[in-house]
Design an enzyme around this catalytic site. Structure first.
Site, PDB file in Angstrom:
ATOM      1  N   ARG A  37       9.269   0.530   1.520  1.00 59.28           N
ATOM      2  CA  ARG A  37       9.007   0.881   1.294  1.00 59.28           C
ATOM      3  C   ARG A  37       9.509   2.567   0.585  1.00 59.28           C
ATOM      4  O   ARG A  37       9.177   3.021  -0.424  1.00 59.28           O
ATOM      5  CB  ARG A  37       7.295   0.967   0.972  1.00 59.28           C
ATOM      6  CG  ARG A  37       6.749  -0.536   1.160  1.00 59.28           C
ATOM      7  CD  ARG A  37       5.311  -0.301   1.990  1.00 59.28           C
ATOM      8  NE  ARG A  37       4.148   0.281   0.755  1.00 59.28           N
ATOM      9  CZ  ARG A  37       3.052   0.488   0.918  1.00 59.28           C
ATOM     10  NH1 ARG A  37       2.724   0.094   2.478  1.00 59.28           N
ATOM     11  NH2 ARG A  37       2.769   1.017   0.409  1.00 59.28           N
ATOM     12  N   THR A  41       1.587  -6.273   2.526  1.00 60.67           N
ATOM     13  CA  THR A  41       2.345  -7.079   2.938  1.00 60.67           C
ATOM     14  C   THR A  41       2.471  -8.825   3.577  1.00 60.67           C
ATOM     15  O   THR A  41       1.963  -9.301   4.409  1.00 60.67           O
ATOM     16  CB  THR A  41       3.939  -6.545   3.881  1.00 60.67           C
ATOM     17  OG1 THR A  41       4.008  -5.133   3.343  1.00 60.67           O
ATOM     18  CG2 THR A  41       5.042  -7.476   4.095  1.00 60.67           C
ATOM     19  N   LEU A  85       2.608  -6.217  10.057  1.00 66.29           N
ATOM     20  CA  LEU A  85       3.129  -6.341   9.266  1.00 66.29           C
ATOM     21  C   LEU A  85       1.684  -5.559   8.142  1.00 66.29           C
ATOM     22  O   LEU A  85       0.277  -5.614   8.591  1.00 66.29           O
ATOM     23  CB  LEU A  85       3.265  -7.420   7.658  1.00 66.29           C
ATOM     24  CG  LEU A  85       4.389  -8.513   8.409  1.00 66.29           C
ATOM     25  CD1 LEU A  85       3.875  -9.667   7.751  1.00 66.29           C
ATOM     26  CD2 LEU A  85       5.238  -7.901   7.885  1.00 66.29           C
ATOM     27  N   ASP A  86       1.948  -4.741   6.999  1.00 70.77           N
ATOM     28  CA  ASP A  86       1.241  -4.250   6.257  1.00 70.77           C
ATOM     29  C   ASP A  86      -0.434  -4.741   5.797  1.00 70.77           C
ATOM     30  O   ASP A  86       0.644  -5.550   5.826  1.00 70.77           O
ATOM     31  CB  ASP A  86       1.527  -2.732   5.509  1.00 70.77           C
ATOM     32  CG  ASP A  86       2.114  -2.094   5.984  1.00 70.77           C
ATOM     33  OD1 ASP A  86       2.053  -1.328   7.358  1.00 70.77           O
ATOM     34  OD2 ASP A  86       2.990  -1.409   4.931  1.00 70.77           O
ATOM     35  N   LYS A  87      -0.773  -4.727   5.399  1.00 67.78           N
ATOM     36  CA  LYS A  87      -2.107  -5.262   4.977  1.00 67.78           C
ATOM     37  C   LYS A  87      -1.635  -6.608   4.072  1.00 67.78           C
ATOM     38  O   LYS A  87      -1.746  -7.379   3.604  1.00 67.78           O
ATOM     39  CB  LYS A  87      -3.563  -4.011   4.795  1.00 67.78           C
ATOM     40  CG  LYS A  87      -4.997  -5.261   3.616  1.00 67.78           C
ATOM     41  CD  LYS A  87      -5.428  -4.318   3.578  1.00 67.78           C
ATOM     42  CE  LYS A  87      -6.718  -4.855   2.501  1.00 67.78           C
ATOM     43  NZ  LYS A  87      -8.011  -3.748   1.880  1.00 67.78           N
TER      44      LYS A  87
END
Length: 349
Positions: free
Chosen positions: A266, A158, A154-156
């Protein structure tokens, strides 16, 4: 300790090379001796020798592989420092919110702000560092030294549910399930996002290929399907809650991934003109709308990350074949944003 070497007279083919001109006084010196002295002690002589033998040094643009070579007046000696090797991650005692754990895997609720695996600018303090501390040697080498046990990320900024493999069998099985993107019915990934505006359809699908942005290589964008770097991407969405109306509106949306591309949700939501609140990369131009949200304006404008949470993850257990499903509530910051939007009074102006 290696010291960065500034470029000196960067003419010739080695971009960023340190170059030194051999003077009459230096004539006849060994190459390693000349370089060690020219660098004024920044590198030891033994380190200079190893760099020469590794092909990092040239004389008059010709590789010089022998430290014993004698330099001559007027020769140009160039040193190109290799890129530093990334350090192996070390265990760190970072608290984890464990939802489930057995001999094969760990399921956890990742907080926003936690980077998944080490990389430039984040060599410590990552989820990998925390897992190495929590699991000990059981993660060693599974999926690579710097990504042990990681089968997705997961993105930082998120938050949400992640699964980590603890052995090779689990890693292979979970990696196959993620690669199938749920097409075989074994896996499902669902997210909740707070977006600007209200989609015209309560349920919909965004199918648009993604590729790198030409203006910023760190960003993704919708591209023609025939472009060489185009990657097929499909996101299904459902509007769960609506807040406000017209130009002063937002909504809570559930998104289910049919594919798993970088920044997919996104980019896809921005593509249909409903970027995520707090997304400075893909929705910054919407931020001016926040002032119209009256009593919620400060909360909306100040939301510090993309409003995205991986709330559900379902998969088949690698060993037992059992269907596993995990869900988590919205974290505190997203809950506060939703509450503010549920009860806001619009700006009267």
């Amino acid at each position: 300790m290696e010291v960065p070497i500034p470029a000196v007279g960067t003419s010739g083919p080695e971009a960023g090379a340190s170059r030194f001109l051999v003077s009459d006084e230096d004539a006849g010196k060994r190459l390693d001796q000349f370089l060690a002295q020219a660098l004024a002690g920044d590198l030891s002589r033994s380190r200079v020798q190893s760099l020469i033998e590794a092909g990092q040094v040239s004389v008059d643009d010709v590789a010089a592989l022998s430290p014993k070579r004698r330099v001559q007046p007027g020769e140009s000696v160039a040193l190109v420092m290799p890129e530093p090797e990334a350090p192996d991650p070390e265990p760190e005692n970072i608290p984890l919110d464990i939802l489930y754990e057995d001999a094969d895997l760990v399921v956890l609720d990742k907080p926003a702000g936690l980077v998944v695996h080490p990389g430039p600018g984040n060599w410590t303090g990552t989820l990998v560092n925390a897992l190495l501390f929590h699991c000990g040697d059981t993660l060693s080498g599974i999926g690579g030294v710097r990504r042990p046990g990681i089968v997705h990320r997961l993105d930082k900024d998120t938050s949400g549910v992640m699964v980590v493999a603890k052995n090779d069998l689990a890693h292979r099985s979970l990696a196959e399930q993620f690669a199938a993107h749920g097409a075989d019915g074994r896996m499902e990934r669902a997210y909740q996002a707070v977006v600007w505006g209200i989609p015209s359809r309560p349920i919909g699908t965004v199918e648009a290929a993604l590729g790198r942005s030409n203006s910023d290589r760190t960003k993704r964008t919708v591209v023609p399907a025939g472009r060489p770097d185009a990657r097929h991407a499909v996101t299904h969405f459902e509007v769960l809650e609506r807040y406000g109306e017209g130009n002063t509106s937002a909504s809570l949306v559930a998104c289910i991934l049919e594919t798993g591309r970088t920044h997919q949700i996104r980019v896809h939501m921005a593509h249909i003109d409903h970027p995520l609140i707090g997304d400075e990369t893909y929705g910054a131009h919407f931020k001016s709308k926040a002032r119209k949200f009256g009593t919620a304006a400060e909360t909306v404008a100040g939301f510090p990350r993309q409003a995205l949470h991986a709330f559900r993850l379902a998969f088949e257990h690698p060993s037992t074949g059992e269907a596993m499903e995990f869900e988590t509530e919205l974290p505190d910051d997203l809950s506060e944003l939703v509450e503010a939007l549920r009860h806001f009074t619009p700006d009267a102006t």
